[in-house]
Design an enzyme around this catalytic site. Structure first.
Site, PDB file in Angstrom:
ATOM      1  N   GLU A 120       6.174  24.069  27.590  1.00  0.00           N
ATOM      2  CA  GLU A 120       5.470  24.504  26.376  1.00  0.00           C
ATOM      3  C   GLU A 120       5.316  26.017  26.343  1.00  0.00           C
ATOM      4  O   GLU A 120       4.978  26.635  27.361  1.00  0.00           O
ATOM      5  CB  GLU A 120       4.092  23.830  26.339  1.00  0.00           C
ATOM      6  CG  GLU A 120       3.671  23.386  24.973  1.00  0.00           C
ATOM      7  CD  GLU A 120       4.597  22.314  24.392  1.00  0.00           C
ATOM      8  OE1 GLU A 120       5.454  22.679  23.553  1.00  0.00           O
ATOM      9  OE2 GLU A 120       4.446  21.149  24.757  1.00  0.00           O
ATOM     10  N   HIS A 121       5.556  26.582  25.171  1.00  0.00           N
ATOM     11  CA  HIS A 121       5.493  28.031  24.962  1.00  0.00           C
ATOM     12  C   HIS A 121       6.505  28.758  25.854  1.00  0.00           C
ATOM     13  O   HIS A 121       6.281  29.897  26.254  1.00  0.00           O
ATOM     14  CB  HIS A 121       4.065  28.568  25.179  1.00  0.00           C
ATOM     15  CG  HIS A 121       3.145  28.170  24.066  1.00  0.00           C
ATOM     16  ND1 HIS A 121       3.104  28.822  22.861  1.00  0.00           N
ATOM     17  CD2 HIS A 121       2.269  27.140  23.970  1.00  0.00           C
ATOM     18  CE1 HIS A 121       2.222  28.228  22.065  1.00  0.00           C
ATOM     19  NE2 HIS A 121       1.702  27.194  22.721  1.00  0.00           N
ATOM     20  N   THR A 122       7.584  28.081  26.152  1.00  0.00           N
ATOM     21  CA  THR A 122       8.676  28.704  26.912  1.00  0.00           C
ATOM     22  C   THR A 122       9.845  29.043  26.002  1.00  0.00           C
ATOM     23  O   THR A 122      10.642  29.912  26.327  1.00  0.00           O
ATOM     24  CB  THR A 122       9.173  27.738  28.014  1.00  0.00           C
ATOM     25  OG1 THR A 122       9.307  26.449  27.432  1.00  0.00           O
ATOM     26  CG2 THR A 122       8.195  27.673  29.179  1.00  0.00           C
ATOM     27  N   SER A 124       7.969  14.614  -3.193  1.00  0.00           N
ATOM     28  CA  SER A 124       7.603  13.966  -1.931  1.00  0.00           C
ATOM     29  C   SER A 124       6.660  12.826  -2.262  1.00  0.00           C
ATOM     30  O   SER A 124       5.688  13.013  -3.004  1.00  0.00           O
ATOM     31  CB  SER A 124       6.898  14.955  -1.012  1.00  0.00           C
ATOM     32  OG  SER A 124       6.221  14.233  -0.011  1.00  0.00           O
ATOM     33  N   GLY A 178       1.044  18.799  10.301  1.00  0.00           N
ATOM     34  CA  GLY A 178       0.224  19.773  11.025  1.00  0.00           C
ATOM     35  C   GLY A 178      -0.292  19.252  12.351  1.00  0.00           C
ATOM     36  O   GLY A 178      -1.290  19.736  12.874  1.00  0.00           O
ATOM     37  N   ALA A 179       0.354  18.241  12.916  1.00  0.00           N
ATOM     38  CA  ALA A 179      -0.133  17.658  14.167  1.00  0.00           C
ATOM     39  C   ALA A 179       0.713  18.094  15.358  1.00  0.00           C
ATOM     40  O   ALA A 179       0.537  17.615  16.467  1.00  0.00           O
ATOM     41  CB  ALA A 179      -0.152  16.136  14.057  1.00  0.00           C
ATOM     42  N   LEU A 226       4.007  17.626  15.644  1.00  0.00           N
ATOM     43  CA  LEU A 226       5.117  16.695  15.904  1.00  0.00           C
ATOM     44  C   LEU A 226       6.345  17.067  15.066  1.00  0.00           C
ATOM     45  O   LEU A 226       7.233  16.257  14.854  1.00  0.00           O
ATOM     46  CB  LEU A 226       4.692  15.250  15.642  1.00  0.00           C
ATOM     47  CG  LEU A 226       3.512  14.753  16.483  1.00  0.00           C
ATOM     48  CD1 LEU A 226       3.112  13.333  16.090  1.00  0.00           C
ATOM     49  CD2 LEU A 226       3.840  14.798  17.975  1.00  0.00           C
ATOM     50  N   SER A 256       7.626  19.720   9.841  1.00  0.00           N
ATOM     51  CA  SER A 256       8.340  20.733   9.047  1.00  0.00           C
ATOM     52  C   SER A 256       9.805  20.838   9.477  1.00  0.00           C
ATOM     53  O   SER A 256      10.692  20.875   8.620  1.00  0.00           O
ATOM     54  CB  SER A 256       7.629  22.086   9.094  1.00  0.00           C
ATOM     55  OG  SER A 256       7.317  22.438  10.402  1.00  0.00           O
ATOM     56  N   ASP A 300      11.905  23.062  18.165  1.00  0.00           N
ATOM     57  CA  ASP A 300      11.653  21.948  17.247  1.00  0.00           C
ATOM     58  C   ASP A 300      12.908  21.584  16.459  1.00  0.00           C
ATOM     59  O   ASP A 300      13.299  20.416  16.375  1.00  0.00           O
ATOM     60  CB  ASP A 300      10.521  22.299  16.272  1.00  0.00           C
ATOM     61  CG  ASP A 300       9.242  22.660  16.995  1.00  0.00           C
ATOM     62  OD1 ASP A 300       9.176  22.423  18.217  1.00  0.00           O
ATOM     63  OD2 ASP A 300       8.332  23.192  16.355  1.00  0.00           O
TER      64      ASP A 300
END
Ligand code: GLA
Length: 387
Positions: A34-36, A68, A122-123, A125, A128, A172
């Site tokens: 994470e954050h890498t 949507s 916004g979770a 996952l 977007s 992502d």
């Protein structure tokens, strides 16, 4: 859901008898690393077995009509006027993808599209990235643009960075675009070298727990972490010939951390350097069917994100603490950017219901509202659905 988006397209935009094609793109969960990504390091995500569907029908003019079924919002725009508009909300993602495709010199045409998905927004996952990839893959196929998948992934990241204005890394879009059923993706983010690792979880299931915390200052804190990493790197570069923190080994870091004059920056860099090593160890553990070791590394990852990177907060920490009280949970950590969003836990298959009940109750008692739980398998990346 797939049949419904096609039916809805006909009912919203009329049934003209012309071809409607259907595309799908999943969400992702990062298992460790994470954050890498924006530090050129390793990540190890996999694709969820739920995501976003998009039905599309081409038009003979410049109009782009987007609906949507998840949001009460229809957007109409022109292929000749693709600009970010806050009130277009989610539709800025497909619009951004169209814009980057156009900037690459591709000839686009108008179309009608209906989206529906079940990734919570916004979770953390990647709802977007899922909308971006489903749009990119659909246009690539329908218009025969012949863009290879990794290029599409990069274009989607560019759409998010430059059109939507979120400074995310590549993880992502890469996961969502390149995911493969029952495999996780081991990716080095500066070179984009990658391999698929079979996700054999030896009787454990992936359970995602959503804090349901309202979105706060997530984007500005994310950008702050990015610039702290750049700053830390600039000090290390006085002695080390590296392009990013992902190229610094734990040993080198210990030797040269004295160059960084600020304790907070030392902590941020230490997280990145140690997390990168944890990904390597975790991937090896999985290849050796040592799921216990994998779980242990997930816990260490969470602790580092909590103590050194400081991106967890009481909701994520509570979910992890409640999960780790249970002896049928082998690992648990926050996943995604942090500050809210979700945790990912490995739970012995036969105890998944107990996990959901006990962790939900413990979380609600401490935080005041309930989390949401998703039990997921590992599905395919973005693709066309042909019935
Ligand atoms: C978000 C970003 C990713 C990555 C993660 C943290 O999900 O979109 O690029 O930086 O946070 O690992």
């Amino acid at each position: 859901m797939p049949a419904k988006v096609i039916e809805q397209l006909k009912s919203i935009y009329g049934d003209k008898g012309e071809e409607i094609r259907l595309f799908y793109s999943p969400g992702r969960v990062n298992l460790i690393g994470e954050h890498t990504d924006y530090n050129g390091g390793y990540v190890f995500p996999c694709t969820l077995d739920f995501g976003t569907y998009m039905a599309i029908r081409m038009r003979n003019d410049d109009r782009v009509l987007l609906t949507s079924l998840n949001f009460d919002l229809k957007v109409e725009t022109s292929i000749n006027n693709l600009v970010y508009d806050k009130k277009d909300d989610w539709a800025n993602y497909p619009k951004g993808v169209l814009k980057v495709l156009q900037d690459e010199g591709h000839q686009l045409k108008g179309f009608e599209a209906v989206f529906e998905g079940n990734i919570p927004n916004g979770a953390g996952l990647s709802s977007s990235a899922s909308i971006e990839l489903v749009t990119a893959v659909a246009l690539n196929e329908v218009l025969n643009l012949n863009i290879d998948r990794i290029k599409l992934v990069k274009l989607c990241q560019k759409a998010e960075n430059t059109f939507v204005g979120v400074n995310c890394g590549i993880m992502d879009q890469f996961a969502v675009g390149m995911g493969k059923e029952d495999y996780a993706i081991f990716l080095k983010c500066d070179t984009l070298e990658y391999s698929y690792v079979p996700l054999n979880l030896s009787g454990y299931k992936i359970v995602i727990s959503n804090t349901n915390k309202r979105r706060g200052l997530q984007d500005s804190k994310y950008n702050e972490r990015r610039s702290q990493c750049e700053k830390a790197l600039s000090y290390l570069k006085k002695e080390l010939n590296v392009d990013n923190l992902g190229q610094v080994t734990a040993e080198e870091f210990e030797k040269y951390k004295y160059l960084i004059p600020d304790d907070v920056l030392v902590k941020r860099a230490r997280h990145v350097v140690t997390e990168d090593e944890r990904v390597l160890l975790a991937v090896n553990a999985l290849k050796n069917n040592d799921i216990k070791e994998f779980g242990k590394l997930m816990i260490e990852s969470h602790n580092s994100l909590r103590d050194d990177y400081e991106v967890t907060g009481k909701e994520l920490d509570t979910l992890v603490d409640e999960a780790l009280k249970l002896d049928f949970v082998i690992g648990s950590r926050m996943t995604g950017a942090g500050f809210g969003g979700c945790t990912v836990s490995l739970v012995k298959e036969e105890y998944v219901d107990d996990f959901v009940n006990i962790v939900s109750k413990g979380y609600e008692e401490k935080i005041g509202y309930a989390p949401s739980m998703y039990v997921t398998g590992v599905g395919d990346g973005a693709k066309e659905i042909k019935e």
